[in-house]
Structures are given as C-alpha cells and as structure tokens.
Design an enzyme around this catalytic site. Sequence first.
Site, PDB file in Angstrom:
ATOM      1  N   TRP A  99     -34.043 -11.682  24.196  1.00 27.14           N
ATOM      2  CA  TRP A  99     -34.978 -11.563  25.327  1.00 27.14           C
ATOM      3  C   TRP A  99     -36.037 -12.645  25.250  1.00 27.14           C
ATOM      4  CZ3 TRP A  99     -32.531  -9.204  28.782  1.00 27.14           C
ATOM      5  CH2 TRP A  99     -31.776  -8.057  28.514  1.00 27.14           C
ATOM      6  N   ASP A 166     -44.004  -9.057  26.216  1.00 27.88           N
ATOM      7  CA  ASP A 166     -42.924  -8.234  26.775  1.00 27.88           C
ATOM      8  C   ASP A 166     -42.866  -6.967  25.937  1.00 27.88           C
ATOM      9  OD1 ASP A 166     -40.528  -7.019  27.435  1.00 27.88           O
ATOM     10  OD2 ASP A 166     -39.281  -8.800  27.127  1.00 27.88           O
ATOM     11  N   LYS A 190     -36.622   1.826  29.612  1.00 31.60           N
ATOM     12  CA  LYS A 190     -36.431   2.159  28.208  1.00 31.60           C
ATOM     13  C   LYS A 190     -37.239   3.407  27.818  1.00 31.60           C
ATOM     14  CE  LYS A 190     -34.097  -1.720  27.955  1.00 31.60           C
ATOM     15  NZ  LYS A 190     -34.708  -3.028  27.861  1.00 31.60           N
TER      16      LYS A 190
HETATM   17  C1  LIG Z   1     -34.201  -4.507  28.338  1.00 33.47           C
HETATM   18  C2  LIG Z   1     -35.152  -5.594  28.013  1.00 33.47           C
HETATM   19  C3  LIG Z   1     -35.409  -6.667  28.900  1.00 33.47           C
HETATM   20  C4  LIG Z   1     -34.673  -6.822  30.204  1.00 33.47           C
HETATM   21  O1  LIG Z   1     -35.159  -5.968  31.132  1.00 33.47           O
HETATM   22  P1  LIG Z   1     -34.588  -5.953  32.638  1.00 33.47           P
HETATM   23  O2  LIG Z   1     -35.493  -4.978  33.292  1.00 33.47           O
HETATM   24  O3  LIG Z   1     -33.161  -5.520  32.563  1.00 33.47           O
HETATM   25  O4  LIG Z   1     -34.709  -7.331  33.192  1.00 33.47           O
HETATM   26  C5  LIG Z   1     -36.353  -7.594  28.538  1.00 33.47           C
HETATM   27  N1  LIG Z   1     -37.007  -7.515  27.369  1.00 33.47           N
HETATM   28  C6  LIG Z   1     -36.778  -6.529  26.487  1.00 33.47           C
HETATM   29  C7  LIG Z   1     -37.538  -6.489  25.212  1.00 33.47           C
HETATM   30  C8  LIG Z   1     -35.842  -5.544  26.791  1.00 33.47           C
HETATM   31  O5  LIG Z   1     -35.610  -4.546  25.914  1.00 33.47           O
END
Ligand SMILES: *Cc1c(COP(=O)(O)O)cnc(C)c1O
Length: 357
Positions: A99, A166, A190
């Site tokens: 990511w 993030d 999540k």
């Molecule tokens: C799942 C995830 C993403 C991607 O998220 P989307 O909403 O599918 O774009 C980005 N960063 C992390 C840390 C993730 O776990």
Amino acid sequence: MKKHNFYAGPSILPQFTLDETVKAIKDFAGTGLSVMEISHRSKEFVAVMDEAIALFKSLLKIPEGYSVLFLGGGASTQFAMVPYNLLKTKAAYLNTGAWSKKAIKEAKFFGEVDVVASSEDATFNYIPKDFKVPADADYFHITTNNTIYGTEIREDFDVDIPLVADMSSDIFSRPVDVSKYVLIYGGAQKNLAPAGVTFVIIRDDILGKVDRPIPTMLNYQTHIDKGSMFNTPPVLPVFAALQTLKWLDNNGGVEAMEKVNKHKAGLLYDEIDRNPLFKGTVPNKEDRSLMNICFVMNDGYESLEKEFLEFATSKGMIGIKGHRSVGGFRASTYNALPVESVQALIDTMQEFEKMKA
Ligand SMILES: *Cc1c(COP(=O)(O)O)cnc(C)c1O
C-alpha cells in the site's frame, strides 16, 4: 457451525452495526422508506451525517481546526488526492508495504518523492527504524498498519514536517494523537463500515499551499466546504459507519478497544510462538500488528500448509489464507472480532498440533 470471520477486508463488523443497518434498510428513522431510497439531503440523513462526524471526532478526541470527511473512491484515491493537494515540490514516504508503494507511485505524478527507508529487502516483515525525514519535504507519509504483512507503527511519530498517515486497517483500534498529523485517511471497510466510504481527517489550514489547479472532486476544500455533501455521499456505508461508531462509544471507545485488541493479539502471538508447527512472519515483537496476525508453517512442516487451511476451514475459520505475496496464514483481529474467535483458532492450532507434531 459458528463461523469465525478473519477476513482482512471487507471484514467483520459488530452485530449491532448489522442489526441496525438491516432495520434501516427496511424502515429508516420512522420514514417508512429504506435508507437506500431517501435523499441524502433529507433531514433524517443529514442528521446521520452530522452525528457520524461528531462521534468520529469525539471518539478520536480530534482537536479544533480539523475536518472529518466521508468520501468515495477508497484509500487508493487518497494515494493521489494527498499529493494533489499537499505536494509542492517534494514529499517523503516510508515504504512499509504494497500500500505504501502504491501511495509512492501516485505521489510521483506530482513531484519528487524521497523514500526515506524501506523494508522491502525482507518482504516488509519489519518497520524501518533508522531514517531521517528531510526538513525540506512538504509532508511525510506513513502507513500505520501494513495489512498484508502484519506490521504496525503504533506510536504517533514526532516529525518536524506535516505528517500524513494511511490508517485504513487500524483506525479506531487504539487512541491516536491526531494533533501530530495533518491528514489521516483510510478505506472504512476494515474496521468501521462496509466498503464504499473513505474517511479523511484533515487539518484545515494545511490546504491552499499548492499552485496547481485541482479538479473539484479531488480538492479536499470542496468537501470541507460542503460537509461531505458536495455530491451524493455513500449513504448506506455512512449509516453503517455511524452504527459502528455508536457501538464503539457504548463499549468504552478506542481505549477499551486497544486493551481488548492487545489481549486478543497477545493470545494468538503466544500460541504461534509456542506451537512447534507454526512460526510468525514478523520477528520483532514491537513491529507486530494487533490487527493482522501473519504466520506460516514452521520449518519442517511446510508441506502441511494446505492441510491446515482445510482443517481450520472445517472448524469454521474463514479468511485465514495469507496474502499471496506472503503465503501462509493471516488472521485479522479487528475490533469487532470477539475473543472467542481468537480462542477457537488457537484451539484449532492445538488440535492440529496433536495430530501432526
Ligand atoms: C485495504 C487498504 C488500502 C486500500 O483501500 P481501498 O479502499 O481498497 O482503496 C490501502 N491501505 C491500506 C493500509 C489498506 O489496508
């Protein structure tokens, strides 16, 4: 048989969230209409949005001067929106996984990217410690929880430049000192809501410093000015997010979550370390994620991987197959996962040990 949901995302939600959302799909706030078929400008939905933002702020003790946004596009759109809005000449990134790499790739469309450290040399199984953040970068971007590799940065870094994170997979799993960040974002699927809504916590004064024109929908200012109502927000996921926020509030908030999450992760890591059939993939204990617990078959037992997966599946364990880039197993232990599910996985590992060791 009871199913134990260890999916990495979309993932388990509190029963309360599911129950309240089902009710609102049938009859929302006494309107006689479904939450899926009402105007986002109706007073009933405006109240949902307002309450979700207020509760989001109070649960994370977000200081004055920050906005909370509910947008579409997933965390992946934020990979581009962050540099679009904040990168003047150079940004610094910590590369802790797939990511992070995707975020770095997008930032390069907008300027110079200084990758201050990377753990790619060891399949991202640790958090780099010795790095210097350049003082002349516009911001420093980190991924606090590396969902695929099971590593996590649980401290809120002190850096001299604006910090961006993030937090897709560990938001609301622990208290966060939001004042140390200018921007925190994540996909909600999540730990908060069904897929379809992306949260952004942004310090309002960080905007307006880049010269480039920014398309309306990709400009944070648009959404701050309109309270996430510039266009149609993801109504149903926002409704569900509010239910999870209420559940968090009724269950002691992020402080209580952190306690339970430490307990759950501790139980499972102890078993992985103890059980001769398995080994963890993250050697440094301080780097181990409380949300995504990765392990593989131990040396000499590699050939049992498929058999354990089938055995665990037969015992009701769902979603424990590791990401294809790491292999083995990954148990995601988000807020909503009860300790009983962790115990059921441990029992399964011990039963398998009795059969095979
Ligand atoms: C799942 C995830 C993403 C991607 O998220 P989307 O909403 O599918 O774009 C980005 N960063 C992390 C840390 C993730 O776990």
